[in-house]
Design an enzyme around this catalytic site. Structure first.
Site, mmCIF file in Angstrom:
data_model
loop_
_atom_site.group_PDB
_atom_site.id
_atom_site.type_symbol
_atom_site.label_atom_id
_atom_site.label_comp_id
_atom_site.label_asym_id
_atom_site.label_seq_id
_atom_site.Cartn_x
_atom_site.Cartn_y
_atom_site.Cartn_z
ATOM 1 N N ASP B 240 0.849 -1.187 0.000
ATOM 2 C CA ASP B 240 0.000 0.000 0.000
ATOM 3 C C ASP B 240 0.883 1.235 0.000
ATOM 4 O O ASP B 240 1.698 1.419 0.903
ATOM 5 C CB ASP B 240 -0.887 -0.024 1.255
ATOM 6 C CG ASP B 240 -1.999 1.010 1.203
ATOM 7 O OD1 ASP B 240 -1.959 1.890 0.331
ATOM 8 O OD2 ASP B 240 -2.911 0.926 2.051
ATOM 9 N N HIS B 334 -8.667 -1.338 -8.223
ATOM 10 C CA HIS B 334 -8.341 -0.177 -7.382
ATOM 11 C C HIS B 334 -7.124 0.578 -7.919
ATOM 12 O O HIS B 334 -7.128 1.809 -7.981
ATOM 13 C CB HIS B 334 -8.088 -0.670 -5.957
ATOM 14 C CG HIS B 334 -7.847 0.410 -4.956
ATOM 15 N ND1 HIS B 334 -8.855 1.215 -4.470
ATOM 16 C CD2 HIS B 334 -6.707 0.826 -4.356
ATOM 17 C CE1 HIS B 334 -8.350 2.072 -3.605
ATOM 18 N NE2 HIS B 334 -7.051 1.869 -3.522
#
Lengths: 426, 426
Positions: B240, B334
């Protein structure tokens, strides 16, 4: 528990190796060498200050990541190891319909998972990858049984008398929903993601056999954050743990662990864990001057030395009086009351975490100590000390015991064995 | 923010020196040397595995403890620094009767405390000693103002239009009690006791002027836990932060910080922080196979590389199709939706913490991401990206935005100045 520093980082190659039951140890030299040779650099997770979150500079795997505790051994891990930076304490209750067979299968699953994760490998099933890339980070996973586990599984006759409920203490303000439990798991690691990864794997292993009864998160100092030789500080700012028995003490093994010939037989080399959620009334405590706090504790705040002088480990001069004839270390001082040499040989190994669960609506911190102590017999460890504290400890005005549990923690598993097998298949 | 590694451990001598405004830097060599020369050893807090909690072996102060971020500077600390292992996000509301004067005095107190603590010194008043002995441990303390601060203090005309409330998003499930707030403090450090110490000092500084509105604890990987060069993982096990802008990017400064000539003038060199408590629906997420998770994200779970190949930082081949003519990186992935190059120059610097607040009664983990992102203008950072995600992100089924806040974070204070002084005394 032997000291090890076998860096077994969870690498992409780990699952395949691990599935064949092989060790995935990668030497630290190799890992560091690889990073250096290829010019690979660490990103945001490295946490080095003054760098942006983009990869900027290598932070090598250090002993923080590579240190590893051993799952197999005479004792379970998580008892004599140094404090870890992150912890989860969690109790499970067996689900309706789950009995001895389901418990045995669960402990088998849990042991397999603990062994894998403590080696820095992925969980045996459905690994979440949260700990991927990290070293074992000193992860320990420790399992225990609570009083009511035995009736639920038809094992009443195997229940140790040492698991008899703890006596009530006048200062107890216990929340039953956050106390007790059939099964206990203590997780500790020096990395928060490694610890969470283990907690989640343990929870998923429970499946339909058991569900979380209560769970709390705790913390201690990060390795390397201090260069000072003192024992840990707690959230009162006090040095905490000075009088702990040491593995080099002649009586250590017999004080902390059930002997090989102990009763019941399945508890050989095991220990009993008393777990107390002790809220610190920090608003009250911090209103005291340092001098007043030192009178409550009987030790200097700065360095933990007795008020009669010396350093942290200097003996207390209990009979010493001041010019007015008052004891320098007051009769109600916490350190005086808990001194090990006046407990008739009773001893416990305190191995706590601090906790902080935010603030109450009025701003009061919900913070304190997840007190965990280990002993061969709670009636010769926690109970007599707590009875004395209950009667006269000056500290009791500043703390509140909000939850309590007592667990029988069996000895460590041998290779091929799971924790508790001697109970569940005995 | 310059990189520094000035080990300034809180020593017993620190308070006196610090009261005279002197630096209390102790060279790392000195600290290590002292420990070695006197044979002093580190105790339980060292956390080394395989050792009992009694002092056994020296764990020297490492960069974990000695690294230090600077309080004074063009920008406030806590924005471009690497992720820290421990964090507290806290919002305060001004108390009834408190206005501009009380807010100014509070920011002055807070700035003095932040400066001291970030240097590894005790708090200016009533230090709790919780961080005593520790180095600065990369502590950062960052202050901001929320929308309603300005009306409460008669400063409506100084309220930036960028603080206009964020638009509602269809996936929001916001708890107002845990959202917004007059004042924001972000605390980060690589040691949990150092972070808690700062939180408590900040809370006590608030005194009768402000009270905690909401507060959350977060965490990231401990420095040294991994040797891998990848960006941080989150609790979904996903890499991330890959696409984060880098300080070396030509546009970094203008994307993240308000220019010197920006509006309002007091926000020069400041930034806007969007804070979202994003719960991860881990039970649902973990039911997906790794392959299915990778379709949701558009990147490989193992290493964060785009599904079209390469490594973590390789560009996505967005037009690449498979044998069936489907995009290899799905339209709803995403990573495709959030790709920076398709946001019209919009950019934000994500600098999050993970959080875990235990389990709901049914065993659902209350865990996820404390999303914190920084940008010169939320309408060119968070808002357009979140609008796109709101329309088609495959990840939205697995997350829930439970709290939200937006704060104006002024530029850093010069020596002798406090954070926000240009607003409060402008």
């Amino acid at each position: 528990m032997t000291e090890q520093s076998i860096p077994a980082a969870r690498t992409p190659e780990a699952p395949a190796n691990a599935a064949r039951g092989e060790a995935v140890g990668v030497s630290r030299r190799t890992l560091l060498g690889t990073a250096g040779a290829t010019g690979l650099v660490l990103g945001a997770a490295g946490g080095a200050i003054g760098r942006a979150t983009a990869p900027a500079q290598a932070t090598p795997l250090t002993s923080v990541g590579s240190d590893r505790a051993m799952f197999h051994g005479k004792h379970q891990p998580g008892i004599t190891e140094g404090l870890q930076a992150c912890g989860h304490l969690v109790a499970f209750d067996l689900a309706a319909g789950a009995g001895r067979a389901e418990a045995a299968a669960l402990l088998r699953r849990w042991s397999a998972t603990a062994e894998r994760l403590m080696a820095g490998e992925p969980a045996p099933h459905d690994d979440t990858a949260v700990a991927r890339d990290a070293g074992p980070s000193s992860l320990t996973v420790t399992f225990g049984f609570g009083h009511d586990f035995f009736s639920r599984t038809g094992l009443e006759k195997q229940r140790p008398t040492a698991l008899d409920p703890l006596p009530a203490f006048s200062s107890d303000r216990l929340d039953k929903a956050r106390s007790d439990g059939h099964l206990f798991v203590q997780i500790g690691a020096n990395d928060a993601l490694v610890a969470f990864h283990a907690l989640r794997a343990i929870q998923k292993d429970a499946g339909s056999a058991a569900r979380v009864r209560w769970q709390v998160n705790g913390f201690n100092r990060t390795p390397g954050a201090t260069a000072h030789p003192m024992t840990a500080r707690n959230l009162m700012g006090q040095i905490d743990g000075t009088g702990n028995p040491k593995p080099t003490d002649a009586a250590f093994e017999q004080q902390i662990f059930v002997p090989a010939s102990g009763e019941p037989a399945w508890m050989a080399h095991g220990s009993y864990a008393v777990v107390r959620r002790i809220r610190m009334l920090l608003d009250d405590w911090e209103k005291l001057s340092t001098a007043a706090q030192e009178q409550v504790i009987g030790r200097r705040k700065a360095d933990g030395a007795p008020l009669t002088g010396g350093g942290e480990t200097s003996p207390m001069e209990l009979d010493k009086t001041d010019a007015r004839g008052e004891y320098v270390i007051p009769l109600t001082a916490h350190a005086r009351i808990t001194r090990p040499d006046k407990n008739g040989g009773a001893a416990m190994l305190r191995r706590p975490f601090s906790y902080h669960d935010g603030f109450d609506a009025d701003g009061t911190p919900d913070a304190g100590l997840l007190f965990v102590c280990w002993q061969a017999d709670p009636l010769r460890g926690f109970v007599p000390v707590q009875r004395k504290l209950d009667r006269g400890d000056a500290l009791s005005r500043f703390i509140r015991h909000e939850a309590s549990a007592l667990f029988a923690v069996p000895g460590g598993a041998s290779k091929g064995e799971y924790v508790g097998q001697r109970l569940l298949e005995g």
